[in-house]
Scaffold this active site. Structure first.
Site, PDB file in Angstrom:
ATOM      1  N   GLU A   1       0.819  -1.209   0.000  1.00  0.00           N
ATOM      2  CA  GLU A   1       0.000   0.000   0.000  1.00  0.00           C
ATOM      3  C   GLU A   1       0.858   1.267   0.000  1.00  0.00           C
ATOM      4  O   GLU A   1       0.442   2.307  -0.489  1.00  0.00           O
ATOM      5  CB  GLU A   1      -0.873  -0.030   1.262  1.00  0.00           C
ATOM      6  CG  GLU A   1      -2.271   0.463   1.036  1.00  0.00           C
ATOM      7  CD  GLU A   1      -3.151   0.156   2.229  1.00  0.00           C
ATOM      8  OE1 GLU A   1      -3.373  -1.050   2.504  1.00  0.00           O
ATOM      9  OE2 GLU A   1      -3.600   1.092   2.898  1.00  0.00           O
TER      10      GLU A   1
ATOM     11  N   HIS B   1       8.817 -26.119   1.766  1.00  0.00           N
ATOM     12  CA  HIS B   1       8.103 -27.244   1.168  1.00  0.00           C
ATOM     13  C   HIS B   1       6.988 -26.772   0.249  1.00  0.00           C
ATOM     14  O   HIS B   1       6.081 -27.539  -0.089  1.00  0.00           O
ATOM     15  CB  HIS B   1       7.525 -28.134   2.279  1.00  0.00           C
ATOM     16  CG  HIS B   1       8.596 -28.629   3.197  1.00  0.00           C
ATOM     17  ND1 HIS B   1       9.204 -29.850   3.055  1.00  0.00           N
ATOM     18  CD2 HIS B   1       9.215 -28.020   4.246  1.00  0.00           C
ATOM     19  CE1 HIS B   1      10.122 -29.992   3.991  1.00  0.00           C
ATOM     20  NE2 HIS B   1      10.158 -28.894   4.722  1.00  0.00           N
TER      21      HIS B   1
ATOM     22  N   LYS C   1     -13.096   2.168  -0.598  1.00  0.00           N
ATOM     23  CA  LYS C   1     -13.971   2.471   0.548  1.00  0.00           C
ATOM     24  C   LYS C   1     -15.187   3.269   0.083  1.00  0.00           C
ATOM     25  O   LYS C   1     -16.317   3.010   0.486  1.00  0.00           O
ATOM     26  CB  LYS C   1     -13.208   3.286   1.598  1.00  0.00           C
ATOM     27  CG  LYS C   1     -12.175   2.485   2.356  1.00  0.00           C
ATOM     28  CD  LYS C   1     -11.555   3.344   3.456  1.00  0.00           C
ATOM     29  CE  LYS C   1     -10.485   2.579   4.197  1.00  0.00           C
ATOM     30  NZ  LYS C   1      -9.966   3.259   5.360  1.00  0.00           N
TER      31      LYS C   1
HETATM   32  O1  PA5 Z   1      -3.191   2.055   5.757  1.00  0.00           O
HETATM   33  C1  PA5 Z   1      -4.351   2.430   5.662  1.00  0.00           C
HETATM   34  O2  PA5 Z   1      -4.678   3.589   5.870  1.00  0.00           O
HETATM   35  C2  PA5 Z   1      -5.471   1.474   5.336  1.00  0.00           C
HETATM   36  O3  PA5 Z   1      -5.071   0.281   4.791  1.00  0.00           O
HETATM   37  C3  PA5 Z   1      -6.279   1.199   6.603  1.00  0.00           C
HETATM   38  O4  PA5 Z   1      -5.482   0.551   7.563  1.00  0.00           O
HETATM   39  C4  PA5 Z   1      -7.534   0.367   6.352  1.00  0.00           C
HETATM   40  O5  PA5 Z   1      -8.196   0.788   5.197  1.00  0.00           O
HETATM   41  C5  PA5 Z   1      -8.489   0.477   7.531  1.00  0.00           C
HETATM   42  O6  PA5 Z   1      -8.807   1.808   7.763  1.00  0.00           O
HETATM   43  P1  PA5 Z   1      -9.408   2.346   9.105  1.00  0.00           P
HETATM   44  O7  PA5 Z   1      -8.480   1.981  10.222  1.00  0.00           O
HETATM   45  O8  PA5 Z   1      -9.508   3.806   8.896  1.00  0.00           O
HETATM   46  O9  PA5 Z   1     -10.729   1.695   9.294  1.00  0.00           O
END
Ligand code: PA5
Length: 449
Positions: free
Chosen positions: A280, A301, A415
């Site tokens: 990400e 394995h 989202k």
């Molecule tokens: O790194 C990020 O911002 C995202 O991957 C969030 O961790 C994920 O979308 C969850 O978001 P939130 O904690 O706002 O619910």
């Protein structure tokens, strides 16, 4: 202290497929620029570095009351809000639910079968639900929260709110509005901290304390790494060496897959957590390194064949542990069988470390670049070190590639699309977009059996 062994990335060891000192020296300036971005805090999202100094007394007090009043602790979250807590629990309290109370569930999806199973296990009167969402707006987490609220309310009526703790940012989001209206207990994740960098915030620390893990030890480990990695000299800074080696392998040698392979069951989730961080943070503007979760010896394995003979596109990152803390000797039974006689008398420590060493030797011998992060033992202090080391490396790699390691535009689009699909007010644009592409992109070809 965590150590980095990167010799097996270099041409001295693996020949022409390795890196030269000159290649590393060539990015010295770029690395120094990355160093300045980090140390001068040119990005507000580097606020994750401040977490090492946080006061944990409120987290500890809440965790104490959870331990005293609950038999079940259910954490609802997704992405960074769940991966970090999962990593901590698995690394430091193996098989926790078989031996200790409160039983901990970390639920990070909207699969009705799993949620149904959890609801059928927990006793609402003895359950604390910790809703963790940094943004306070994530549909999956909010939907699960609503289900749990109703489930508990049906049994406990006005007592319901005592069974919830919400961990979110202090400023906005739907969940923040709920906290304020219903006066629900809450903990804050500072607004500048990005979800996947939030493991050392209350997002991860409350669950750690509930499980009996000292959050201060996690922070102490992280703090020591932050201190060590202030050194601007690239040959003396393990974060820079690690990041530069992976950057060069990607940009100059075409190795765009990083396999994370801890030799420890307890670090299986750390591999997953690392994957989110890498994917990400770095996958942008045509750049990025594909992270690949693995665990030794298990995946010897399953995957090793591919690494040895498949495409030359990988770097293997090992995590080794010097002392597993516990040991078991393979007993002297069935000694009439040669293959079993040879195993007798060896400790499991010897076997797993030997397997890691041999795999590394073979990979290096066949010129497959690999690096090792070593920790003396698997405890909160060293897990804290691994977290901060990998977070800092992610930021550094992002700066080397020239991408923003702190945003995630396509995660945000995903989202919004969920809300668009549901026709939520304010998300008409997303809804229209989905509708407009539906007729082009469809599963029009399918086999029916
Ligand atoms: O790194 C990020 O911002 C995202 O991957 C969030 O961790 C994920 O979308 C969850 O978001 P939130 O904690 O706002 O619910």
């Amino acid at each position: 202290m965590l150590e980095l062994k990167f010799g097996n990335m270099m041409e001295e060891v693996i020949g022409e497929k390795g890196l030269s000192v000159r290649q590393i020296e060539n990015v010295r300036e770029k690395a120094f620029e990355a160093h300045k971005q980090i140390q001068e805090r040119r990005w507000k999202e580097l606020a994750f570095l401040d977490l090492v100094n946080q006061d944990t007394s409120e987290i500890k007090a809440i965790a104490k009351s959870v331990r005293e009043n609950s038999d079940y602790f259910l954490l609802l979250g997704i992405g960074g809000s769940a991966m970090g807590p999962k990593t901590i629990l698995e690394a430091l309290k193996p098989y926790y639910n078989f031996v200790t109370n409160p039983k901990i569930f970390i639920y990070d999806n909207i699969d009705p079968r799993t949620l149904y199973a959890i609801l059928s296990i927990i006793d609402p009167a003895r359950t604390t639900v910790n809703v963790v969402t940094k943004s306070g707006n994530t549909a999956e987490t909010i939907a699960s929260f609503m289900v749990l609220w109703k489930h508990i309310e049906k049994k406990l009526g006005s007592e319901t709110l005592k069974h919830f703790i919400i961990t979110t940012n202090p400023d906005d989001g739907i969940i923040r509005a709920v906290i304020e209206k219903y006066n629900i207990r809450s903990l804050s994740i500072a607004s500048d901290i990005v979800g996947r960098y939030s493991v050392l915030s209350p997002a991860g620390l409350l669950m750690a304390e509930v499980a009996g893990i000292d959050s201060n030890e996690l922070l102490r480990g992280a703090s020591d790494i932050a201190e060590k990695c202030k050194n601007p000299e690239l040959w003396e800074n393990p974060v820079y060496l690690f990041s530069i080696a992976l950057y060069l392998m990607s940009s100059e040698e075409g190795r765009n897959i990083n396999v994370m392979m801890p030799y420890a069951d307890g670090l299986r989730h750390l591999s997953e957590w690392f994957c989110q961080l890498w994917a990400e943070s770095l996958g942008k503007l045509g750049f990025g390194i594909t992270p690949y979760p693995s665990v030794g010896t298990t995946d010897q394995h399953s995957q090793l064949q591919l690494w040895m003979e498949g495409p030359e596109d990988k770097v293997i990152i090992f995590i080794n542990i010097d002392d597993y803390g516990k040991d078991i000797i393979v007993p002297e039974v069935f000694s009439e069988f040669e293959g079993m006689k040879n195993l007798s008398g060896h400790t499991m420590n010897d076997l797993i470390k030997g397997a890691a060493e041999t795999t590394k030797l073979v990979l290096s011998c066949y010129a497959k670049p690999n690096m090792t992060l070593g920790i003396p033992t698997l405890d909160a202090y060293h897990i804290g070190q691994l977290f901060l080391f990998l977070e800092l490396s992610t930021a550094c790699l992002g700066f080397l590639f020239g991408v923003n390691p702190f945003n995630q535009p396509w995660v945000e689009t995903g989202k919004k699309n969920i809300y668009g699909m549901l026709g939520r007010t304010g998300f008409q644009k997303e809804m229209q977009e989905i509708e407009s592409i539906k007729h082009i992109i469809q599963d029009s070809v399918c086999w029916r059996l």
